[in-house]
Design an enzyme around this catalytic site. Structure first.
Site: not given
Length: 194
Positions: A67, A116
């Protein structure tokens, strides 16, 4: 290398500025742009990683392949390929946008909030590259190629990351990773080019 920056977003997922990554992650982390990637080999196995034990947030949890945060002005494809190379030593992959609308909030044990917009991408890697991983010890403690059934089981265990559990809830209905449909770039946030 300069200070890594994140792209800050408003509630419409439009870019409203940038901030240094490290000091921006705290108990009231601003909403920002990120991504998650699941690397898949020709047999349909998924590369599952354990985050490095020295990472400040969510150390040691098991999660997807990699990620990260697209840099200001960086497209999603370039950001994913950069992190695959830098974290795992994977030189390239065929990328597919799978969950372009994914977003989440999660709080780590130390109180750090993650907040996020985090599109999810599948990276198909050739078996030769899959066999030659080169892990960045600052990012990854361990990495293993798992069959999909084992990935599904991990989502029910507390040692998995909170974003992994939330993503698997959306990925599981799509079937095994080689069958995940291409959602295309249309639902990506306005702040992020494909």
């Amino acid at each position: 290398m300069g200070v890594e920056e994140i792209v800050l977003l408003n509630e419409d997922d439009e870019a409203i500025g940038t901030a240094p990554k490290a000091p921006s992650h705290h108990a009231d982390t601003p909403y920002h742009l990120a991504f998650s990637c699941y690397a898949v080999d020709g047999a349909g196995r998924v590369l599952i990683t354990q985050r490095a034990l020295g990472k400040r947030t969510f150390p040691g949890v098991w999660t997807g392949s990699c990620c990260g945060h697209p840099a200001p002005g960086e497209g999603l494809r370039d950001a994913v390929l950069r992190r695959l190379r830098d974290e795992l030593g994977l030189p390239g992959a065929a990328l597919t946008s799978v969950l372009p609308s994914f977003r989440y909030r999660a709080t780590a044990e130390d109180g750090t909030l993650e907040h996020e917009r985090c599109p999810v991408v599948r990276a198909l890697v050739d078996d030769g590259a899959a066999a030659r991983l080169s892990l960045n010890a600052e990012e990854v403690e361990r990495a293993e190629w798992w069959p999909w059934e084992r990935c599904l089981e991990l989502a029910g265990r507390p040692e998995s990351s909170p974003w992994y559990r939330l993503q698997l809830a959306e990925l599981a209905p799509l079937g095994p990773p080689l069958d995940w449909p291409d959602a295309g770039p249309g639902a990506l946030p306005p702040a992020l080019a494909w």
